[in-house]
Scaffold this motif. Sequence first.
Motif, mmCIF file in Angstrom:
data_model
loop_
_atom_site.group_PDB
_atom_site.id
_atom_site.type_symbol
_atom_site.label_atom_id
_atom_site.label_comp_id
_atom_site.label_asym_id
_atom_site.label_seq_id
_atom_site.Cartn_x
_atom_site.Cartn_y
_atom_site.Cartn_z
ATOM 1 N N GLN A 69 -7.164 2.514 1.548
ATOM 2 C CA GLN A 69 -6.146 1.685 0.524
ATOM 3 C C GLN A 69 -6.573 0.838 -0.279
ATOM 4 O OE1 GLN A 69 -2.692 2.324 1.365
ATOM 5 N NE2 GLN A 69 -3.432 4.108 2.325
ATOM 6 N N THR A 111 0.794 -1.075 0.002
ATOM 7 C CA THR A 111 0.101 0.025 0.150
ATOM 8 C C THR A 111 0.792 1.425 0.006
ATOM 9 O OG1 THR A 111 -0.404 0.047 2.279
ATOM 10 C CG2 THR A 111 -1.997 -1.242 1.047
ATOM 11 N N ASP A 112 0.164 2.300 0.162
ATOM 12 C CA ASP A 112 0.591 3.739 0.037
ATOM 13 C C ASP A 112 2.111 4.114 0.832
ATOM 14 O OD1 ASP A 112 -0.137 6.509 -0.933
ATOM 15 O OD2 ASP A 112 0.201 6.701 1.280
#
Length: 107
Positions: free
Chosen positions: A65, A6-7
Motif C-alpha cells: 500500500q 488506501t486501496d
Amino acid sequence: MTFVVTDNCIKCKYTDCVAVCPVDAFFEGPNFLVIDPAICIDCDLCVAECPAEAIYQDTKLPPEQLNFLELNAQLCQEWPNIIDIKPAPADADKWNGVDDKLALLER
C-alpha cells in the motif's frame, strides 16, 4: 507523520472518517477519499471510524500500500475538501474487502 487512505476505500468511500477529523484533512474523488498530509495532525481519530479499515499511519503502511502515500498527496491537490458525512455508494458493502482495486480508481 500523516494518515493515508488506501486501496480498500476505492468504490466503498464510506465517509464516517470525515466527521471526526478535527482539521478537515479529507478530500473527495468520485469513488475514493484521500487525506492531505500537509493538513493531517496525526490524531488517529479517523482510523477507528473507517468501516473498510482502509486508513493507516504512514509509518505503518503495508508494503503493498506504500504507493497510496504519494497518491493521497497528489489527489488532495486536485479534489474538493469534504467535511460532512455522505451516504456510501449503494454497492459499497459489495466492494469492501475486495483486493487490488487501484485500477478502478476514478479521477
